[in-house]
Design an enzyme around this catalytic site. Structure first.
Site, PDB file in Angstrom:
ATOM      1  N   GLU A 113       0.826  -1.205   0.000  1.00 56.60           N
ATOM      2  CA  GLU A 113       0.000   0.000   0.000  1.00 56.60           C
ATOM      3  C   GLU A 113       0.865   1.261   0.000  1.00 56.60           C
ATOM      4  O   GLU A 113       0.523   2.270  -0.628  1.00 56.60           O
ATOM      5  CB  GLU A 113      -0.925  -0.023   1.216  1.00 56.60           C
ATOM      6  CG  GLU A 113      -1.983  -1.131   1.124  1.00 56.60           C
ATOM      7  CD  GLU A 113      -2.658  -1.419   2.451  1.00 56.60           C
ATOM      8  OE1 GLU A 113      -3.882  -1.656   2.445  1.00 56.60           O
ATOM      9  OE2 GLU A 113      -1.970  -1.432   3.490  1.00 56.60           O
ATOM     10  N   GLU A 133      -3.229 -10.001   4.612  1.00 53.69           N
ATOM     11  CA  GLU A 133      -3.909  -9.642   5.856  1.00 53.69           C
ATOM     12  C   GLU A 133      -4.893 -10.693   6.355  1.00 53.69           C
ATOM     13  O   GLU A 133      -5.021 -10.926   7.566  1.00 53.69           O
ATOM     14  CB  GLU A 133      -4.646  -8.299   5.677  1.00 53.69           C
ATOM     15  CG  GLU A 133      -3.732  -7.082   5.650  1.00 53.69           C
ATOM     16  CD  GLU A 133      -3.182  -6.767   4.275  1.00 53.69           C
ATOM     17  OE1 GLU A 133      -2.584  -5.692   4.115  1.00 53.69           O
ATOM     18  OE2 GLU A 133      -3.336  -7.605   3.356  1.00 53.69           O
TER      19      GLU A 133
END
Length: 255
Positions: A113, A133
């Site tokens: 990200e 995640e």
């Protein structure tokens, strides 16, 4: 001890993550340091381009250090950890100067990200990208399901976020997510940055604003930035300031 360094070398600045023992995983302190460096860079007229790099060859950044957020309450996690990360990553994305993420190792989760918030990316062949995640019971929280969708096809983001597949450097290049794959990724990035330094800084800045606005990234802020820059160059603006200082009525001429 600092874990994010700002290194200035002429017109090229380098922001370097320095937490190799934890594969450059991000902590609260590192986020604060990154934010402070971005504030500094925004004010440096002598900097033409910014490289985002990392110590070590194993990983560019493997995301957020689980020890930094593992014990947070749900409210703390949402309000502080996620929102603060978003604020800083958005700040990076809006930096007036061009930015290049140099991926000399894997970029996972928050590291991916972070790289996505840069203007372009260069990558070594052995590195890979991932959104792992779900494996630790959370979801991407720093734009992995938002900004990444503007840079990669939806099915590819789903492959990573839902099915845990890694994206190779070769495929990332084919999809346009990285600009170049090379063993000397840093050398490639420096050469690109030096080319930027030979161009007009204002033209580059305005072009970046225009591209972001066209891509739908906070067009209101981009329009205001462009409008403010244009109006600041007018004779009416100079007259308005002069009149204010002289405590008289301005005489605007539309120039």
């Amino acid at each position: 001890m600092s874990a994010v360094h700002l290194i200035l070398r002429g017109p090229v600045a380098e922001v370097r993550l320095d937490n190799p023992a934890k594969l450059n995983a991000l902590t609260v302190g590192m986020l604060a340091e990154l934010s402070a460096h971005l504030d500094t860079l925004e004010r440096r007229a002598d900097v033409a381009c910014v490289l985002l790099t990392a110590e070590g060859e194993r990983a560019f950044c493997t995301g957020a250090d689980i020890t930094a957020w593992g014990d947070l309450t749900p409210a703390e996690f949402a309000r502080h950890w996620v929102r603060e990360g978003h604020r800083i990553f958005d700040r990076l994305a809006r930096l007036a100067k061009p930015t290049i993420a140099v991926l000399t190792g894997h970029a996972f989760g928050g590291g991916l990200e972070l790289a996505a918030a840069c203007d372009i990316r260069v990558m070594v062949p052995r590195a890979s990208l991932a959104l792992p995640e779900a494996g630790v019971g959370i979801v991407p929280g720093w734009s992995g399901t938002q900004r990444l969708l503007r840079l990669l096809p939806e099915p590819v983001v789903k492959e990573m976020a839902l099915f845990g597949r890694r994206l190779s450097a070769e495929r990332a290049l084919a999809l346009g997510f990285v600009a170049e794959v090379a063993e000397d990724a840093r050398g490639v990035a420096v050469a690109m940055a030096l080319r930027v330094a030979e161009t007009s800084p204002r033209a580059v800045e305005v072009a970046k604003y225009m591209i972001h606005a066209g891509a739908g990234e906070d067009p209101g802020a981009m329009i205001e930035a462009l409008g403010a820059g244009m109006i600041a160059a007018t004779a009416d603006k100079a007259e308005g300031v002069a009149a204010f200082r002289a405590k008289r009525k301005p005489e605007f001429r539309g120039e």
